[in-house]
Write a protein that holds these residues in place. Structure first.
Motif, PDB file in Angstrom:
ATOM      1  N   TRP A 169       0.826  -1.217   0.000  1.00 53.41           N
ATOM      2  CA  TRP A 169       0.000   0.000   0.000  1.00 53.41           C
ATOM      3  C   TRP A 169       0.852   1.254   0.000  1.00 53.41           C
ATOM      4  O   TRP A 169       0.406   2.329  -0.371  1.00 53.41           O
ATOM      5  N   ALA A 170       2.094   1.137   0.431  1.00 51.21           N
ATOM      6  CA  ALA A 170       2.916   2.338   0.609  1.00 51.21           C
ATOM      7  C   ALA A 170       3.555   2.813  -0.690  1.00 51.21           C
ATOM      8  O   ALA A 170       4.139   3.877  -0.749  1.00 51.21           O
ATOM      9  N   PHE A 171       3.464   1.998  -1.754  1.00 52.56           N
ATOM     10  CA  PHE A 171       4.175   2.371  -2.970  1.00 52.56           C
ATOM     11  C   PHE A 171       3.339   3.159  -3.950  1.00 52.56           C
ATOM     12  O   PHE A 171       3.399   2.954  -5.142  1.00 52.56           O
TER      13      PHE A 171
ATOM     14  N   SER B  78     -13.611   7.076   3.663  1.00 48.14           N
ATOM     15  CA  SER B  78     -13.666   6.057   2.616  1.00 48.14           C
ATOM     16  C   SER B  78     -12.948   4.820   3.126  1.00 48.14           C
ATOM     17  O   SER B  78     -12.112   4.899   4.030  1.00 48.14           O
ATOM     18  N   VAL B  79     -13.285   3.704   2.537  1.00 52.47           N
ATOM     19  CA  VAL B  79     -12.688   2.448   2.981  1.00 52.47           C
ATOM     20  C   VAL B  79     -11.174   2.505   2.810  1.00 52.47           C
ATOM     21  O   VAL B  79     -10.420   2.048   3.651  1.00 52.47           O
ATOM     22  N   ASN B  83      -8.344   1.845   5.644  1.00 51.08           N
ATOM     23  CA  ASN B  83      -7.334   0.792   5.551  1.00 51.08           C
ATOM     24  C   ASN B  83      -5.930   1.360   5.630  1.00 51.08           C
ATOM     25  O   ASN B  83      -5.035   0.764   6.211  1.00 51.08           O
ATOM     26  N   ARG B  84      -5.768   2.515   5.002  1.00 46.15           N
ATOM     27  CA  ARG B  84      -4.461   3.158   4.964  1.00 46.15           C
ATOM     28  C   ARG B  84      -3.941   3.427   6.369  1.00 46.15           C
ATOM     29  O   ARG B  84      -2.807   3.098   6.706  1.00 46.15           O
ATOM     30  N   LEU B  89      -0.438   1.973  10.883  1.00 53.25           N
ATOM     31  CA  LEU B  89      -0.287   1.582  12.292  1.00 53.25           C
ATOM     32  C   LEU B  89       0.369   0.214  12.419  1.00 53.25           C
ATOM     33  O   LEU B  89       1.247   0.004  13.250  1.00 53.25           O
ATOM     34  N   LYS B  90      -0.052  -0.721  11.560  1.00 47.51           N
ATOM     35  CA  LYS B  90       0.519  -2.072  11.622  1.00 47.51           C
ATOM     36  C   LYS B  90       2.001  -2.055  11.273  1.00 47.51           C
ATOM     37  O   LYS B  90       2.828  -2.639  11.969  1.00 47.51           O
ATOM     38  N   THR B  91       2.308  -1.372  10.168  1.00 46.21           N
ATOM     39  CA  THR B  91       3.690  -1.352   9.700  1.00 46.21           C
ATOM     40  C   THR B  91       4.604  -0.673  10.711  1.00 46.21           C
ATOM     41  O   THR B  91       5.691  -1.168  11.016  1.00 46.21           O
TER      42      THR B  91
END
Lengths: 177, 208
Positions: A169-171, B78-79, B83-84, B89-91
């Motif tokens: 997602w980060a790219f 928005s979804v 998720n972002r 947070l997870k990363t």
């Protein structure tokens, strides 16, 4: 083998300090410049305490971890240091600084400059070169960074894949180059 | 200065402390999307506690969104946004390994119960929390999250209903709590609250 750094004002009576690099080159630098290197400053002050420094510029300070080519660049950077340490307060100034940092931009040079600045405890220099390096990481892709710094990814294939997936997602929106 | 192969060799084996110093001038997005994935020595330097003391999630918008709108919630729900934030947070918690002591959420991004509770579970050493928007959080969610933050000392929050309840929850869970920063007007409820908690230092940033 003496390598006297240029002095814009030869009549100046400021004290000089001699530095000796790993390849046995001698650099005679102004005290004000040498004192920017905290490692040198510390050495110099210790000498003073030992009452040896009365001999003044005849003291040679050895820098076994610094190559002459690197020291020459650090000294020239040191002389160019702006008088005020004010942070760039507008966009234009920041751009100029960025361009200036680019001149030092090859990864081989930076690794030497940073290691030497770190050894010499030269704070302004370390900050500057670190930022020059950070410029090549900010908003870039992993591939670009690996290529630029000549780093080989050493993760196990399954690790590499795991990190990839985790950060997919980060790219979005990285610079093309 | 040196030939290329030696610099290649040295970048893979660069001194750990120097790498950490370099990485200190990068923001959280650069750390998670680039640095942590380059090679194993960069990744291990990237996990150094000093880089994660403060986790500032505001930074992610600073470059890409210069003209940020001035009202909160401006990035409509928005979804993908949801998720972002969860992904970030997870990363970050994989890299920070519980070393975050100061967490700042983004004014423009919705924080939901699941985000706050996840952040609480993975960052239990938190001392300062800035939560500039929390309209989507439920009382239950907040209470659940605060249970994990026993060492919390300072909280920055916007207006909220029934401050007494919240203070009761923080008071029971966070024994060292000493600072409340409000981004709203000081109303009667707060005044009453402050008169009861004399040891609490309170600042107000709201419009007069």
């Amino acid at each position: 083998m003496s390598n006297t750094s240029e002095n814009p004002n030869p009549s100046s009576s400021s004290a000089k300090i001699t530095l000796k690099t790993s390849d046995n080159e001698l650099f005679e630098v102004e005290e004000a410049v040498a004192m920017k290197f905290c490692t040198v400053k510390q050495y110099f002050e210790d000498e003073k305490d030992n009452d040896v420094a009365a001999r003044g510029s005849s003291t040679v300070i050895p820098l076994p971890n610094v190559h002459s080519a690197v020291l020459a660049r650090l000294i020239s950077y040191c002389k160019k240091l702006p008088q005020s340490n004010a942070v760039a307060d507008n966009h234009e100034e920041e751009e100029t600084k960025k361009k200036e940092r680019k001149q030092y931009g090859t990864p081989g040079d930076l690794v030497d400059l940073i290691s030497a600045a770190n050894y010499l405890d030269f704070k302004e220099g370390l900050e500057f070169f670190n930022q020059a390096l950070a410029d090549h990481i900010q908003n870039k892709s992993v591939e670009y960074v690996r290529k630029f710094f000549g780093i080989k990814g050493d993760f196990e294939p399954h690790e590499e894949e795991k990190y990839r997936e985790e950060y997919a997602w980060a790219f979005e929106g990285v610079d093309e180059d | 200065m040196r030939n290329k192969s030696s610099s290649v060799y040295r970048w893979n084996n660069m001194d750990y402390d120097i790498l950490v110093k370099i990485f200190m001038s990068l923001n959280v997005m650069d750390l998670i999307s680039v640095v942590s994935q380059v090679c194993s020595s960069w990744r291990s330097a990237c996990c150094d506690p000093i880089l994660w003391k403060k986790l500032d999630l505001c930074i992610q918008i600073s470059d890409s969104c210069i003209y940020a709108p001035l009202q909160s919630d401006a990035w409509s729900y928005s979804v993908s946004n949801n998720n972002r934030l969860m992904n970030i947070l997870k990363t970050t918690s994989n890299l920070s390994q519980g070393n975050v002591t100061r967490l700042i959420f983004n004014f423009f991004e919705y924080v939901e119960d699941e985000h706050l509770v996840y952040a609480a579970k993975r960052n239990r050493n938190l001392k300062r929390l800035a939560l500039p928007i929390w309209s989507r959080l439920t009382v239950r969610g907040r209470r659940k999250a605060f249970k994990y933050w026993k060492g919390l000392e300072s909280l920055t929050i916007p207006d909220f209903k029934s401050p007494m309840k919240l203070m009761k929850a923080t008071g029971t869970n966070c024994k060292n709590f000493s600072e409340l920063k409000l981004t709203c007007n000081l109303n009667l409820d707060y005044a009453l609250l402050l008169s009861m908690c004399r040891s609490l230092r309170c600042s107000v940033f709201g419009p007069q």
